[in-house]
Design an enzyme around this catalytic site. Structure first.
Site, short mmCIF file in Angstrom:
data_model
loop_
_atom_site.label_atom_id
_atom_site.label_comp_id
_atom_site.label_asym_id
_atom_site.label_seq_id
_atom_site.Cartn_x
_atom_site.Cartn_y
_atom_site.Cartn_z
N ASN A 25 0.84 -1.19 0.00
CA ASN A 25 0.00 0.00 0.00
C ASN A 25 0.88 1.26 0.00
O ASN A 25 0.98 1.97 1.00
CB ASN A 25 -0.93 -0.01 1.22
CG ASN A 25 -2.01 1.03 1.14
OD1 ASN A 25 -1.96 1.93 0.33
ND2 ASN A 25 -3.00 0.90 2.03
N TYR A 32 1.73 8.47 5.55
CA TYR A 32 2.35 8.51 6.87
C TYR A 32 3.70 9.23 6.84
O TYR A 32 4.04 9.95 7.77
CB TYR A 32 2.47 7.11 7.46
CG TYR A 32 1.12 6.53 7.81
CD1 TYR A 32 0.29 7.13 8.74
CD2 TYR A 32 0.66 5.37 7.19
CE1 TYR A 32 -0.95 6.62 9.05
CE2 TYR A 32 -0.59 4.84 7.51
CZ TYR A 32 -1.39 5.48 8.43
OH TYR A 32 -2.62 4.97 8.75
#
Length: 62
Positions: A25, A32
């Protein structure tokens, strides 16, 4: 949600927060990273008959 988690961790005087994100992903990993998380390890686990790898990321709270 991420901001609230960081806020709570700071209130509890934690030095960092960490999370695991599936290696497949890349959009989540980049998300993040944009929020200051860095890769510090990886963790493999079995999902059905498939071996998956999570990227472990953390954010230092100073």
């Amino acid at each position: 949600m991420i901001n609230e988690s960081i806020k709570i961790a700071k209130q509890r005087h934690k030095t960092y927060v960490w999370l695991g994100v599936w290696e497949g992903n890349p959009k989540a990993i980049k998300f993040y990273q944009r929020h200051g998380f860095v890769v510090f390890s990886q963790h493999q686990f079995k999902l059905g008959n498939d071996i998956q790898t999570d990227i472990m990321m953390k954010l230092e709270l100073m």
